[in-house]
Design an enzyme around this catalytic site. Structure first.
Site, mmCIF file in Angstrom:
data_model
loop_
_atom_site.group_PDB
_atom_site.id
_atom_site.type_symbol
_atom_site.label_atom_id
_atom_site.label_comp_id
_atom_site.label_asym_id
_atom_site.label_seq_id
_atom_site.Cartn_x
_atom_site.Cartn_y
_atom_site.Cartn_z
ATOM 1 N N HIS A 248 1.378 -0.917 0.026
ATOM 2 C CA HIS A 248 0.160 -0.312 0.147
ATOM 3 C C HIS A 248 0.784 1.530 0.264
ATOM 4 C CE1 HIS A 248 -4.152 1.213 0.178
ATOM 5 N NE2 HIS A 248 -4.127 2.197 1.151
ATOM 6 N N HIS A 283 -2.192 3.576 12.996
ATOM 7 C CA HIS A 283 -1.865 2.165 11.498
ATOM 8 C C HIS A 283 -2.550 1.153 11.063
ATOM 9 C CE1 HIS A 283 -0.237 1.175 7.791
ATOM 10 N NE2 HIS A 283 0.930 0.280 8.531
ATOM 11 N N GLY A 326 -12.818 2.921 11.540
ATOM 12 C CA GLY A 326 -13.695 1.581 10.245
ATOM 13 C C GLY A 326 -13.627 3.428 9.029
ATOM 14 N N HIS A 329 -10.284 7.890 4.769
ATOM 15 C CA HIS A 329 -8.534 7.489 5.201
ATOM 16 C C HIS A 329 -7.513 8.403 4.541
ATOM 17 C CE1 HIS A 329 -5.618 5.616 2.642
ATOM 18 N NE2 HIS A 329 -6.120 3.930 3.333
ATOM 19 N N ASP A 392 -10.296 -1.100 7.400
ATOM 20 C CA ASP A 392 -10.162 -2.007 8.522
ATOM 21 C C ASP A 392 -11.817 -1.829 9.149
ATOM 22 O OD1 ASP A 392 -7.647 -0.607 8.259
ATOM 23 O OD2 ASP A 392 -7.801 1.298 9.549
#
Length: 450
Positions: A248, A283, A326, A329, A392
């Site tokens: 990523h 992270h 969740g 980003h 997540d």
């Protein structure tokens, strides 16, 4: 490793062959950029770049992938494109982790023969040094799974082929081959040590030495050593997660490994450094944070609450100064592309008898919330650049629903990220990249320039 002939068909190349063939063109491009364009401005750095932790600053060379606001591309292909073209393991619906590993190293799609030969090579490397296994078995189960793997990797560093080559004076332009030997060993060995940690912590050591399938892939043998032999859904889950999370770009764990390895740290200690940084809640640790948050929400308002109940719960979280795990980003401004295959997995492989279980309730809550929480966050946190669900929001919950303890989930992710970064590690050595050494600056120095 030599090229293997295939009975009148085109020769089946090994990964060493493919990298060797690709290397001249990449070295030529590296030399061209370094010599002809070294003074060309790539980005105007701002005070915000410095104060914001270099966010958005394009300053780290990454061979295997590129990242921007639209998402990540691997050698120019999106994750969705790769899922369509990369081969799957026999009888599997998921992208083969071995195929993804091959692609990250080589930039080429392996054919069926190359995939099977590569998987066989990895299976043949499934021998972790006895010293590492004995050390692993000596650790107290009270020590976290991540800490155990970090310690095991530091012991494994004693057996690094890359370090031995350095000590024996191997030519610099050949170091990548020794790095690749270590990397390939780690691709199969790290999952096996992780499974051993699991067996020791949760199963009193059962199955930690169970016979592996020499014709199986790394996901199947990982499942075998965890006592999940024959559990097709679990094996498919691992294949999916490993293929989705390998690389990523220069995120925290990958950047940590890049920085550490630029000093020619051996692959095992490099992997340990990435695991350490991955434990942070900003992270990979966010996966566990999201899982715990969803557990608390289910307990408080149930798996299918009204939109009003969800909004009240989230507002209470925000009023405490906390983030809602969740969602959002650091880079992406739309839904995380990894969510689609995870959602598809959930819909096509429902957890048996999970409707009334805690795990099943959490999955229902997430599916319910993903359609309403983004709008709630848009209204209550207008400064939030993206309110879309991120990976997540599902990753930890789905693994938990398949029987993995919260403490162990990070190791599953760590195996995958380590596989992806080792491709970068090998190419760093092949290209002869220098040590990473940015210039530090104080706030007083910044003010003096303004």
């Amino acid at each position: 490793m030599a090229t293997v002939e295939s009975h009148g068909l085109a020769p089946v190349q090994t990964l060493f062959d493919v990298i060797e063939a690709r290397l001249p063109s990449r070295l030529e491009l590296f030399s061209k950029l370094t010599k002809e364009f070294s003074d060309v401005t790539l980005h105007n750095m701002t005070v915000g770049n410095v104060m914001g932790g270099m966010r958005g600053l394009p300053c780290i060379l990454w061979e295997v992938s590129g990242t921007d606001k639209a998402g990540i591309t691997y050698h120019g292909k999106s994750l969705r494109e790769l899922q369509e073209v990369l081969p799957k393991w026999r009888g599997s619906d998921q992208t083969s982790p071995e195929a993804m590993i091959w692609y990250l190293y080589s930039g080429s799609i392996p054919n069926r023969a190359e995939l099977e030969q590569f998987a066989a090579d990895l299976a043949a490397r499934a021998e972790v040094p006895a010293e590492v296994e004995e050390f692993c078995d000596s650790l107290s189960p009270d020590i976290s799974s991540t800490a155990q793997l970090i310690m095991c990797l530091t012991v494994w560093a004693n057996h690094s082929k890359f370090s031995d080559a350095l000590m024996s004076g191997a030519p610099r332009n050949k170091l990548w081959r020794y790095a690749l030997e270590d990397a390939l060993d780690s691709h199969v060995g790290t999952p096996l040590i992780s499974a051993r940690i699991y067996a020791n912590k949760y199963r009193d050591g059962r199955d930690r030495t169970a016979p592996l399938n020499p014709l199986g892939d790394i996901a199947e043998n990982f499942a075998i050593r965890m006592g999940r032999k024959g559990d097709t859904d679990f094996t498919e889950l691992i294949r999916m997660y490993w293929s989705l999370h390998m690389d990523h770009g220069a995120n925290v764990s990958a950047h940590t490994m890049r920085l550490s390895s630029s000093a020619w740290t051996d692959p095992y200690l490099t992997l340990a450094s990435g695991l350490i940084s991955g434990t942070g809640v900003l992270h990979a640790g966010a996966i566990m944070q999201a899982l715990r948050y969803n557990q608390a929400m289910v307990a408080a308002i149930g798996p299918e609450p009204s939109p009003e109940a969800v909004e009240t719960y989230i507002c209470r979280t925000l009023e405490k100064g906390h983030v809602v795990p969740g969602y959002g980003h650091a880079l992406l401004r739309s839904a995380d592309p990894r969510l689609e295959p995870i959602t598809r997995f959930i819909n096509t492989r429902p957890i048996t008898d999970s409707g009334s279980s805690e795990q099943g309730k959490m999955l229902r809550l997430i599916a319910h919330n993903s359609t309403i929480v983004p709008d709630i966050l848009r209204r209550h946190v207008p400064r939030m650049k993206s309110t879309a669900p991120n990976v997540d929001s599902l990753s930890g919950c789905l693994m938990y629903a398949h029987g993995l303890d919260i403490d162990f989930i990070l190791l599953v992710m760590g195996c995958s990220r380590g596989m992806g970064f080792m491709a970068q590690y090998v190419w760093d050595r092949a290209l002869g990249l220098p040590i990473e050494r940015p210039l530090s600056v104080t706030m007083d120095q910044i003010m003096a320039k303004l």
